[in-house]
Design a protein around this motif. Structure first.
Motif, PDB file in Angstrom:
ATOM      1  N   ALA A 202      -5.994  19.460   5.220  1.00 54.99           N
ATOM      2  CA  ALA A 202      -6.448  19.171   3.856  1.00 54.99           C
ATOM      3  C   ALA A 202      -6.660  17.691   3.535  1.00 54.99           C
ATOM      4  CB  ALA A 202      -5.476  19.792   2.847  1.00 54.99           C
ATOM      5  N   PRO A 203      -5.809  16.756   3.992  1.00 57.25           N
ATOM      6  CA  PRO A 203      -5.926  15.378   3.497  1.00 57.25           C
ATOM      7  C   PRO A 203      -7.076  14.562   4.064  1.00 57.25           C
ATOM      8  CG  PRO A 203      -3.683  15.864   4.251  1.00 57.25           C
ATOM      9  CD  PRO A 203      -4.570  16.945   4.763  1.00 57.25           C
ATOM     10  N   GLY A 204      -7.520  14.835   5.293  1.00 57.85           N
ATOM     11  CA  GLY A 204      -8.365  13.940   6.067  1.00 57.85           C
ATOM     12  C   GLY A 204      -9.400  13.140   5.320  1.00 57.85           C
ATOM     13  N   LEU A 205     -10.458  13.788   4.852  1.00 58.42           N
ATOM     14  CA  LEU A 205     -11.553  13.058   4.220  1.00 58.42           C
ATOM     15  C   LEU A 205     -11.105  12.353   2.949  1.00 58.42           C
ATOM     16  CD1 LEU A 205     -15.213  14.214   3.789  1.00 58.42           C
ATOM     17  CD2 LEU A 205     -13.985  13.242   1.869  1.00 58.42           C
ATOM     18  N   VAL A 206     -10.440  13.077   2.063  1.00 54.18           N
ATOM     19  CA  VAL A 206     -10.126  12.502   0.756  1.00 54.18           C
ATOM     20  C   VAL A 206      -9.024  11.445   0.830  1.00 54.18           C
ATOM     21  CG1 VAL A 206     -10.989  14.349  -0.718  1.00 54.18           C
ATOM     22  CG2 VAL A 206      -8.726  14.566   0.298  1.00 54.18           C
ATOM     23  N   ASN A 207      -8.024  11.660   1.670  1.00 51.86           N
ATOM     24  CA  ASN A 207      -6.953  10.678   1.799  1.00 51.86           C
ATOM     25  C   ASN A 207      -7.479   9.377   2.388  1.00 51.86           C
ATOM     26  OD1 ASN A 207      -4.239   9.708   1.772  1.00 51.86           O
ATOM     27  ND2 ASN A 207      -4.004  10.287   3.917  1.00 51.86           N
ATOM     28  N   SER A 208      -8.318   9.477   3.419  1.00 52.50           N
ATOM     29  CA  SER A 208      -8.900   8.274   4.028  1.00 52.50           C
ATOM     30  C   SER A 208      -9.819   7.552   3.056  1.00 52.50           C
ATOM     31  CB  SER A 208      -9.669   8.657   5.289  1.00 52.50           C
ATOM     32  OG  SER A 208      -8.826   9.274   6.232  1.00 52.50           O
ATOM     33  N   THR A 209     -10.609   8.320   2.304  1.00 53.12           N
ATOM     34  CA  THR A 209     -11.512   7.728   1.317  1.00 53.12           C
ATOM     35  C   THR A 209     -10.724   6.979   0.249  1.00 53.12           C
ATOM     36  OG1 THR A 209     -13.151   9.476   1.663  1.00 53.12           O
ATOM     37  CG2 THR A 209     -13.286   8.251  -0.400  1.00 53.12           C
ATOM     38  N   ALA A 210      -9.674   7.606  -0.260  1.00 54.30           N
ATOM     39  CA  ALA A 210      -8.856   6.960  -1.290  1.00 54.30           C
ATOM     40  C   ALA A 210      -8.153   5.726  -0.742  1.00 54.30           C
ATOM     41  CB  ALA A 210      -7.835   7.957  -1.847  1.00 54.30           C
TER      42      ALA A 210
END
Length: 443
Positions: A202-210
């Protein structure tokens, strides 16, 4: 495929065991059909239904090339680029695949009449191509979605500046919403041991973007004590921004749209919360005219929550609907950092409040490998947690994407690919027990 799943769920298979497994000729994947790109013609964006455009098809397993890895995908998740792909906006993704296909014979594999989408995964490496040394069959991994070629000098100080930078599963084929996915090996990172497959995906794209948007020197360079206005603070992207702000000693001012979402932000540890629906902020008088009086009312409310201070950073991603207000409420010398435009790409703001107050607008997009690695490291250490709220089987990815499109979700929406059920894949139960409440917060 059953032998692959059995080897993964046994927890005892070695690298040699995985290398000895036969690979299937085909697998199931969530795809768009090139023949259907006009299916929503004439409809407003809100009326386009991902359940009609997304299909689960049996597709050939792609050929493995140099520097690549074939991954058995246990779980994936839905991002907003999944929504864009499914409604063929801002343009059909097949244009991206055609452009990529012209780059080289290897890239030509991506130019197909179907597009396997998805920009997150958690799974197990099955095979690696020539030149891959760091990863081997049997490694449990997550993948970030940056695809680069790095043949130009432009990308070597920040890989996001590579002229051939693409988002895997959106601007490339063979994405993560499938039983088997093809990635470049430099997309791989270790799966956090205390998480299930669906949580780790779940975190990959959004966590890295943030992380890039707030923490990195390529973004807003957040520091302790900063007041940070976070739009959609309980959503897929905003929930990680809220956690990063709290973990970094900053003060998030969380903007949400319901009491339930406000409660989630409080549970994460935020204290300053604005329910924009309850307080009825209307930043636009009509389709063409913004209302500066509402900006001022909004700014006044922020100062009530911060002890009279304006915000140092605005974490922007709604775009058109909020951008004028974001520029206005930022303190003198502050930063508006933007990574998306989910409410519209054409931003309008009063430039007097930018230039005369020496504010900065910084554009960011996903993250480079180092930023993604650091963001994943925070997950692995239990400093930042998944915000998974609901999980669908692969067959119901259309419904999962519809939920995100209609903002019916909290946090992130997961998809089980090869995992036969939720709750599998935990290798460190002790660390998990320590953070279980935070892991389940969005459930």
């Amino acid at each position: 495929m059953k032998d692959i799943v059995d080897a993964i769920t046994s927890g005892a298979a070695s690298a040699a065991d995985f290398s000895a497994l036969g690979l299937p000729e085909s697998c199931r994947a969530v795809v768009l059909h090139k023949s259907e790109v006009d299916m929503f013609e004439g409809l407003a964006s809100a009326d386009k239904d991902p359940r009609k455009s997304l299909h689960v098809d049996e597709v050939p397993v792609p050929e493995l090339g140099p520097g690549e890895a074939l991954v058995a995908v246990m779980a994936s998740s839905v991002n907003y680029n999944s929504v864009w792909s499914s409604i063929f906006e801002p343009l059909p993704t097949f244009a991206f695949l055609e452009r990529y296909g012209r780059l080289s014979p290897l890239a030509k594999r991506h130019d197909l009449p179907y597009h396997i989408i998805g920009s997150d995964l958690a799974g197990v490496v099955l095979r690696t191509g020539p030149g891959v040394n760091l990863w081997k069959p049997g490694d449990e991994v997550v993948a970030h979605c940056l695809s680069v070629e790095l043949e130009s000098a432009d990308g070597h100080s920040d890989t996001m500046l590579d002229p051939e930078q693409r988002i895997w599963g959106f601007e490339t084929n063979f994405g993560g919403l499938a039983e088997l996915a093809l990635v470049k090996s430099n997309q791989l990172m270790p799966k956090p041991d205390h998480l299930t497959w669906e949580e780790a995906a779940a975190p990959g794209l959004v966590n890295s973007t943030a992380y890039r948007q707030l923490v990195s020197s390529n973004g807003a360079r957040m520091k302790q004590g900063d007041n940070i206005l976070i739009w959609g603070a309980s959503g897929g992207l905003g929930s990680f921004a809220t956690q990063l702000a709290l973990a970094g000693g900053a003060n998030p001012i969380c903007v949400v749209s319901s009491p339930r979402k406000a409660e989630i932000c409080r549970a994460m540890g935020a204290e300053a919360i604005i329910d924009r629906t309850a307080e009825d902020y209307r930043f636009w008088k009509d389709e063409h005219t913004q209302d500066p009086r509402e900006w001022k009312r909004f700014g006044k409310r922020i100062r009530e929550l911060t002890g009279g201070e304006d915000v140092d950073i605005v974490f922007e991603h709604p775009g058109r609907e909020t951008f004028g207000a974001s520029v206005y409420v930022t303190r003198k010398g502050g930063t508006i950092v933007t990574c998306a435009s989910t409410s519209g790409y054409t931003h309008e703001y009063d430039n007097r409040y930018l230039w005369m107050s020496l504010k900065r607008i910084v554009g960011t997009h996903f993250a480079n490998y180092r930023e993604a690695w650091e963001a994943n490291r925070l997950i692995a250490k239990g400093r930042i947690h998944p915000t998974l709220s609901k999980v669908y089987p692969l067959e119901e990815t259309g419904q999962a994407t519809y939920d995100v499109h209609r903002n019916l979700h909290q946090g992130k929406v997961g998809v089980l690919c090869l995992a036969p059920q939720e709750g599998l894949g935990v290798r460190d139960p002790e660390l998990r027990a320590k953070h279980l409440d935070a892991i389940n917060l969005f459930r």
